[in-house]
Scaffold this motif. Structure first.
Motif, PDB file in Angstrom:
ATOM      1  N   ARG A  67       0.821  -1.215   0.000  1.00  5.71           N
ATOM      2  CA  ARG A  67       0.000   0.000   0.000  1.00  5.71           C
ATOM      3  C   ARG A  67       0.852   1.260   0.000  1.00  5.71           C
ATOM      4  NH1 ARG A  67      -2.145   0.511   4.494  1.00  5.71           N
ATOM      5  NH2 ARG A  67      -1.675  -1.430   5.585  1.00  5.71           N
ATOM      6  N   ASN A  68       2.021   1.210   0.613  1.00  3.32           N
ATOM      7  CA  ASN A  68       2.879   2.393   0.688  1.00  3.32           C
ATOM      8  C   ASN A  68       3.651   2.660  -0.596  1.00  3.32           C
ATOM      9  OD1 ASN A  68       2.070   2.943   3.248  1.00  3.32           O
ATOM     10  ND2 ASN A  68       3.943   2.283   4.253  1.00  3.32           N
ATOM     11  N   LEU A  69       3.585   1.747  -1.560  1.00  2.00           N
ATOM     12  CA  LEU A  69       4.307   1.961  -2.808  1.00  2.00           C
ATOM     13  C   LEU A  69       3.698   3.070  -3.650  1.00  2.00           C
ATOM     14  CD1 LEU A  69       5.158  -1.676  -3.962  1.00  2.00           C
ATOM     15  CD2 LEU A  69       6.671   0.002  -2.936  1.00  2.00           C
ATOM     16  N   ASP A  70       2.433   3.412  -3.401  1.00  4.28           N
ATOM     17  CA  ASP A  70       1.817   4.502  -4.158  1.00  4.28           C
ATOM     18  C   ASP A  70       1.454   5.681  -3.266  1.00  4.28           C
ATOM     19  OD1 ASP A  70      -0.215   3.372  -2.751  1.00  4.28           O
ATOM     20  OD2 ASP A  70      -1.587   3.121  -4.441  1.00  4.28           O
ATOM     21  N   VAL A  71       2.106   5.774  -2.097  1.00  7.78           N
ATOM     22  CA  VAL A  71       1.882   6.886  -1.165  1.00  7.78           C
ATOM     23  C   VAL A  71       3.245   7.425  -0.752  1.00  7.78           C
ATOM     24  CG1 VAL A  71       0.914   7.584   1.044  1.00  7.78           C
ATOM     25  CG2 VAL A  71      -0.265   5.859  -0.324  1.00  7.78           C
ATOM     26  N   TYR A  72       3.399   8.738  -0.801  1.00 12.42           N
ATOM     27  CA  TYR A  72       4.680   9.321  -0.405  1.00 12.42           C
ATOM     28  C   TYR A  72       4.809   9.298   1.113  1.00 12.42           C
ATOM     29  CZ  TYR A  72       8.185  12.734   0.807  1.00 12.42           C
ATOM     30  OH  TYR A  72       9.275  13.347   1.368  1.00 12.42           O
ATOM     31  N   THR A  73       5.735   8.526   1.625  1.00 14.87           N
ATOM     32  CA  THR A  73       6.028   8.483   3.055  1.00 14.87           C
ATOM     33  C   THR A  73       7.534   8.393   3.238  1.00 14.87           C
ATOM     34  OG1 THR A  73       5.885   6.056   3.166  1.00 14.87           O
ATOM     35  CG2 THR A  73       3.858   7.283   3.601  1.00 14.87           C
ATOM     36  N   ALA A  74       8.013   8.973   4.339  1.00  7.77           N
ATOM     37  CA  ALA A  74       9.440   8.888   4.639  1.00  7.77           C
ATOM     38  C   ALA A  74       9.849   7.461   4.979  1.00  7.77           C
ATOM     39  CB  ALA A  74       9.785   9.825   5.791  1.00  7.77           C
ATOM     40  N   GLU A  75       8.888   6.647   5.452  1.00 11.34           N
ATOM     41  CA  GLU A  75       9.217   5.262   5.794  1.00 11.34           C
ATOM     42  C   GLU A  75       9.738   4.497   4.576  1.00 11.34           C
ATOM     43  OE1 GLU A  75       6.541   6.886   6.734  1.00 11.34           O
ATOM     44  OE2 GLU A  75       5.690   6.124   8.608  1.00 11.34           O
ATOM     45  N   ASN A  76       9.216   4.823   3.387  1.00 10.35           N
ATOM     46  CA  ASN A  76       9.687   4.140   2.183  1.00 10.35           C
ATOM     47  C   ASN A  76      11.176   4.351   1.966  1.00 10.35           C
ATOM     48  OD1 ASN A  76       7.267   2.972   1.445  1.00 10.35           O
ATOM     49  ND2 ASN A  76       6.669   4.635   0.093  1.00 10.35           N
ATOM     50  N   VAL A  77      11.647   5.557   2.258  1.00 12.55           N
ATOM     51  CA  VAL A  77      13.076   5.836   2.101  1.00 12.55           C
ATOM     52  C   VAL A  77      13.884   5.001   3.086  1.00 12.55           C
ATOM     53  CG1 VAL A  77      14.851   7.628   2.185  1.00 12.55           C
ATOM     54  CG2 VAL A  77      12.582   8.163   1.285  1.00 12.55           C
ATOM     55  N   GLY A  78      13.416   4.942   4.333  1.00 10.50           N
ATOM     56  CA  GLY A  78      14.112   4.130   5.327  1.00 10.50           C
ATOM     57  C   GLY A  78      14.154   2.667   4.955  1.00 10.50           C
ATOM     58  N   GLY A 110      23.309   2.792   9.380  1.00 12.66           N
ATOM     59  CA  GLY A 110      23.362   3.935  10.279  1.00 12.66           C
ATOM     60  C   GLY A 110      22.538   5.102   9.784  1.00 12.66           C
ATOM     61  N   ALA A 111      22.641   5.396   8.481  1.00  6.91           N
ATOM     62  CA  ALA A 111      21.850   6.485   7.902  1.00  6.91           C
ATOM     63  C   ALA A 111      20.374   6.123   7.852  1.00  6.91           C
ATOM     64  CB  ALA A 111      22.366   6.810   6.507  1.00  6.91           C
ATOM     65  N   GLY A 112      20.079   4.865   7.548  1.00  3.74           N
ATOM     66  CA  GLY A 112      18.684   4.440   7.474  1.00  3.74           C
ATOM     67  C   GLY A 112      17.977   4.528   8.810  1.00  3.74           C
ATOM     68  N   PHE A 113      18.691   4.238   9.902  1.00  4.35           N
ATOM     69  CA  PHE A 113      18.064   4.305  11.219  1.00  4.35           C
ATOM     70  C   PHE A 113      17.663   5.733  11.553  1.00  4.35           C
ATOM     71  CE2 PHE A 113      17.733   4.430  15.797  1.00  4.35           C
ATOM     72  CZ  PHE A 113      17.087   3.237  16.085  1.00  4.35           C
ATOM     73  N   ALA A 114      18.416   6.711  11.062  1.00  6.64           N
ATOM     74  CA  ALA A 114      18.079   8.109  11.333  1.00  6.64           C
ATOM     75  C   ALA A 114      16.834   8.542  10.580  1.00  6.64           C
ATOM     76  CB  ALA A 114      19.247   9.015  10.942  1.00  6.64           C
ATOM     77  N   THR A 115      16.399   7.752   9.589  1.00  3.93           N
ATOM     78  CA  THR A 115      15.177   8.057   8.855  1.00  3.93           C
ATOM     79  C   THR A 115      14.019   7.196   9.327  1.00  3.93           C
ATOM     80  OG1 THR A 115      16.449   8.711   6.911  1.00  3.93           O
ATOM     81  CG2 THR A 115      14.143   8.165   6.565  1.00  3.93           C
ATOM     82  N   HIS A 116      14.215   5.889   9.449  1.00  6.80           N
ATOM     83  CA  HIS A 116      13.148   4.980   9.889  1.00  6.80           C
ATOM     84  C   HIS A 116      13.820   3.757  10.504  1.00  6.80           C
ATOM     85  CE1 HIS A 116       9.271   3.334  10.320  1.00  6.80           C
ATOM     86  NE2 HIS A 116       9.284   2.526   9.265  1.00  6.80           N
ATOM     87  N   GLY A 117      13.811   3.682  11.819  1.00  5.22           N
ATOM     88  CA  GLY A 117      14.611   2.685  12.516  1.00  5.22           C
ATOM     89  C   GLY A 117      14.075   1.277  12.502  1.00  5.22           C
ATOM     90  N   VAL A 118      12.762   1.095  12.361  1.00  6.50           N
ATOM     91  CA  VAL A 118      12.179  -0.249  12.486  1.00  6.50           C
ATOM     92  C   VAL A 118      12.724  -1.215  11.435  1.00  6.50           C
ATOM     93  CG1 VAL A 118      10.030  -1.573  12.413  1.00  6.50           C
ATOM     94  CG2 VAL A 118      10.103   0.633  13.589  1.00  6.50           C
ATOM     95  N   PRO A 119      12.692  -0.888  10.129  1.00  5.24           N
ATOM     96  CA  PRO A 119      13.230  -1.851   9.153  1.00  5.24           C
ATOM     97  C   PRO A 119      14.723  -2.075   9.311  1.00  5.24           C
ATOM     98  CG  PRO A 119      12.738   0.230   8.078  1.00  5.24           C
ATOM     99  CD  PRO A 119      12.165   0.314   9.451  1.00  5.24           C
TER     100      PRO A 119
END
Length: 213
Positions: A67-78, A110-119
């Motif tokens: 569902r998030n593939l067609d919605v702009y969210t910062a989590e996608n970047v993480g 390290g960079a990814g955790f600063a954006t979205h830590g769960v994944p």
């Protein structure tokens, strides 16, 4: 990393026409996530079947990802960065040729955790289990273990360095940290005041016809 503040931070970069820029960011994050999963399949040895990994992951295993593939969210970047970190980590533990791959994996995690830590946490655990499997398959266990330790210690160090270099308040406690509101005066919670103001506005709006209030 500006997406650490999610949409508020990105608004400074997108300007007055945010929709085209958000569409471009969505395309990069969604395509990058799918390509990262494809690359992960190849690094794990799937080869011809590697395209099935993003297909199955994004359609069957987790409905939120699809569902998030067609919605702009910062989590996608993480998620995209975390998957790419896992690709580099698998390559580092498998090939054990130099220290470039462990360094890239640590940097991405390290960079990814600063954006979205769960994944990042989830995929670092997955990399750990992959490392355990490699320990049973290789004679030079010291090389595999050394790279696992380098990634496990390097990624948190990079995260801490990034967060501290930003200055200000990191804010893990969120709105519950009332000590952050001392500058407003004793006993003042701006979040509560905003909620009260919105509720009061709604009540008053209902008393007056549109255009007369």
């Amino acid at each position: 990393l500006v997406l650490n503040s999610f949409h508020a931070g990105s608004s400074y970069l997108l300007g007055r026409s945010p929709l085209p820029a958000m569409g471009a960011l969505l395309w990069v994050a969604s395509t990058g996530l799918a390509a990262g999963l494809w690359a992960l399949g190849r690094e794990l040895g799937l080869r011809v079947l590697a395209p099935l990994l993003p297909l199955l992951t994004l359609t069957l295993l987790n409905d939120e990802l699809r569902r998030n593939l067609d919605v702009y969210t910062a989590e996608n970047v993480g998620r995209m960065v975390a998957v790419c970190g896992l690709v580099a980590g698998v390559r580092a533990l498998r090939d054990r040729d130099g220290w470039a791959d462990p360094a890239v994996a640590a940097l991405l995690f390290g960079a990814g955790f600063a954006t979205h830590g769960v994944p990042v946490v989830a995929l670092m655990i997955a990399l750990g289990w992959y490392g355990v499997a490699r320990l049973f398959q290789q004679w030079d266990r010291g090389a595999v273990l050394g790279r696992m330790v380098a990634i496990a210690l390097g990624a948190p160090a990079i995260t801490v360095a990034l967060l501290l270099s930003a200055g200000g308040t990191i804010g893990f406690q969120g709105a519950s940290g009332s000590d952050r509101y001392r500058s407003f005066g004793a006993g003042v919670d701006p979040n509560a005041y905003i909620g009260t103001a919105v509720e009061k506005w709604g009540t008053e709006f209902g008393k007056h016809p549109v255009g007369t209030g």
